[in-house]
Design a protein around this motif. Structure first.
Motif, short mmCIF file in Angstrom:
data_model
loop_
_atom_site.label_atom_id
_atom_site.label_comp_id
_atom_site.label_asym_id
_atom_site.label_seq_id
_atom_site.Cartn_x
_atom_site.Cartn_y
_atom_site.Cartn_z
N LEU A 58 3.30 -4.23 6.60
CA LEU A 58 1.66 -3.86 7.03
C LEU A 58 1.75 -2.74 7.83
O LEU A 58 0.44 -2.44 8.05
N ALA A 59 2.92 -2.14 8.38
CA ALA A 59 2.73 -0.93 9.11
C ALA A 59 2.02 0.19 8.41
O ALA A 59 1.02 0.75 8.79
N PRO A 60 2.41 0.42 7.05
CA PRO A 60 1.76 1.48 6.49
C PRO A 60 0.23 1.38 6.13
O PRO A 60 -0.89 2.09 6.02
N VAL A 61 -0.09 -0.15 5.95
CA VAL A 61 -1.48 -0.42 5.71
C VAL A 61 -2.25 0.01 7.19
O VAL A 61 -3.40 0.08 6.95
N ALA A 62 -1.75 -0.32 8.25
CA ALA A 62 -2.53 -0.11 9.54
C ALA A 62 -2.78 1.46 9.63
O ALA A 62 -4.07 1.64 9.88
N THR A 99 -7.20 -2.77 -1.29
CA THR A 99 -6.02 -2.54 -0.77
C THR A 99 -5.24 -3.59 -1.28
O THR A 99 -3.94 -3.60 -1.35
N VAL A 100 -5.94 -4.91 -1.27
CA VAL A 100 -4.82 -5.99 -1.86
C VAL A 100 -4.40 -5.62 -3.10
O VAL A 100 -3.41 -6.03 -3.46
N ALA A 108 1.27 4.36 -1.49
CA ALA A 108 0.61 5.63 -2.17
C ALA A 108 -0.79 5.48 -2.39
O ALA A 108 -1.83 6.04 -2.18
N ALA A 109 -0.91 4.15 -3.22
CA ALA A 109 -1.84 3.74 -4.15
C ALA A 109 -2.89 3.01 -2.84
O ALA A 109 -4.13 3.16 -2.95
N ILE A 110 -2.34 2.27 -1.81
CA ILE A 110 -3.22 1.90 -0.70
C ILE A 110 -3.94 3.13 0.12
O ILE A 110 -5.15 3.11 0.38
N ALA A 111 -2.86 4.33 0.30
CA ALA A 111 -3.48 5.25 0.96
C ALA A 111 -4.65 6.14 0.34
O ALA A 111 -5.45 6.46 0.88
#
Length: 132
Positions: A58-62, A99-100, A108-111
């Protein structure tokens, strides 16, 4: 600033960093194929290492939640408090859902998804700043 408490002075950063991971971990109940179960596997976390691995993912998601949070923060600094909340909630809900889904493709897709959906907040901020 002196009359505000700790939350008033520092509450933006915890909220800015935790809104997207909280939305990813706790989506609405969608039955047996719940999105959090897809991302984190078995939610029992019997082993301590499993919980740390899930939190580490979850760190990159934050960090991906920061573009929208910073856009809303700049709207609030311009004096448009309601517009900041509207710009945060409006794109925030589809950002969590996207994001899910993008999480299955990788960080990368989340970003990319988070930055694209934060653009309306930045466009509104630019427009209101130019309007005066």
């Amino acid at each position: 600033m002196e009359g505000r408490g700790w939350i008033g002075r520092h509450g933006f950063w915890p909220l800015a960093l935790l809104w997207l991971p909280a939305g990813v971990v706790a989506p609405p109940d969608r039955g047996p194929g719940q999105a959090a179960a897809v991302r984190f596997g078995d939610a029992s976390f019997a082993e301590p290492g499993a919980l740390l691995a899930a939190l580490g993912s979850l760190a990159p998601v934050a960090l991906c939640g920061l573009p929208l949070a910073l856009g809303c923060g700049s709207l609030q600094r311009l004096g448009y408090r309601r517009a900041a909340w509207a710009a945060g909630i409006g794109p925030g809900v589809p950002t969590v859902a996207g994001t899910v889904v993008a999480g299955l493709l990788g960080p990368a897709a989340i970003a990319v998804w988070a930055v694209l959906l934060s653009l309306p907040a930045w466009i509104v901020r630019w427009w209101l700043a130019r309007r005066g």
